[in-house]
Design an enzyme around this catalytic site. Structure first.
Site, PDB file in Angstrom:
ATOM      1  N   LYS A 120      -3.118  -0.336   3.293  1.00  0.00           N
ATOM      2  CA  LYS A 120      -4.478  -0.355   3.771  1.00  0.00           C
ATOM      3  C   LYS A 120      -5.162  -1.518   3.504  1.00  0.00           C
ATOM      4  CE  LYS A 120      -7.862   1.737   2.263  1.00  0.00           C
ATOM      5  NZ  LYS A 120      -8.820   2.550   1.401  1.00  0.00           N
ATOM      6  N   ASP A 138      -8.350   4.435   7.053  1.00  0.00           N
ATOM      7  CA  ASP A 138      -9.053   4.838   5.656  1.00  0.00           C
ATOM      8  C   ASP A 138      -9.710   6.374   6.126  1.00  0.00           C
ATOM      9  OD1 ASP A 138     -11.159   4.707   7.302  1.00  0.00           O
ATOM     10  OD2 ASP A 138     -12.576   3.817   5.469  1.00  0.00           O
TER      11      ASP A 138
END
Length: 233
Positions: A120, A138
């Site tokens: 991420k 997320d």
């Protein structure tokens, strides 16, 4: 979600915010990298408060190395998991200085090899600092993708892979930011603000929140007429 609906969804989000970006404060790829590492299980607001004090003092890998781990902790102690994060930031700064001349690498493999940097974080840096059309999933994007039916998946990687296939090329560069902001301010975890949502008619979420009923104005209360005072004598 049908392709025509996907195009319409992103067209509406783009109309609301033509040039979205991260809410983390940064001026260089390195500042962004550190901010994203610090933002794990923390709010952007909290990270920005810390980096506004840190970056004027140390905003390069060498400068943060010169602070040392204990020195860095003094600036980021208000952020959750600051002990582990300080250790990771010092370690990644050392690698950047020793292996990359103090520069942030521009490949996923090199970024993910840095301490404290996962997929991420690498996606955020590649997208926001270097202009790659990556999508960092997320909790907000995971929630929005599943609720709306845009890209449902059991875990963040499944959602990311589905978004890569689903999001039309013209929207990919900014899709990450639109979905995060939508999840943060409209499609909120506890109570989504469906009545104010611009994509509510495209959304597949069954439990949409209804509009708040307008409160009727209370009728003026009647007061008993005052009896005239009796005169004595």
């Amino acid at each position: 979600m049908k392709r025509a609906d996907v195009v319409e969804l992103f067209s509406r989000l783009r109309e609301l915010d033509p040039h979205p970006t991260t809410e983390l404060d940064y001026t260089t790829p390195f500042e962004l990298l550190v901010a994203v590492v610090l933002s794990a299980q923390a709010t952007d607001v909290g990270v920005n408060k810390a980096t506004r004090k840190l970056y004027p003092v140390a905003n390069t890998p060498q400068a943060i190395l010169d602070l040392g781990e204990e020195g860095l902790k003094r600036y980021i102690s208000t952020i959750g998991l600051f002990n582990a994060k300080a250790k990771n930031v010092i370690a990644l700064c050392r690698i950047l200085v020793e292996q990359y001349g103090g520069e942030v690498p521009r490949t996923r493999e090199a970024l993910e090899a840095l301490p404290g940097v996962g997929r991420k974080t690498a996606n955020v840096v590649l997208n926001t600092a270097f202009g790659h059309p990556t999508i960092a999933v997320d909790t907000h994007i995971f929630r929005v993708s599943n609720r709306t039916g845009l890209a449902p998946g059991k875990d963040v990687r499944a959602v990311e892979d589905k978004l890569e296939k689903t999001v039309p090329p013209e929207f990919k560069q900014d899709a990450h930011h639109w979905l995060i902001l939508h999840g943060r301010y409209v499609c909120k975890a506890r109570k989504p603000d469906c009545p104010q949502c611009v994509i509510r008619d495209l959304c597949r979420y069954k439990d949409k929140t209804p509009a708040e009923p307008e409160r009727k104005k209370a009728a003026p209360q009647k007061t008993a007429a005052k009896k005239p005072k009796r005169r004595l004598g």
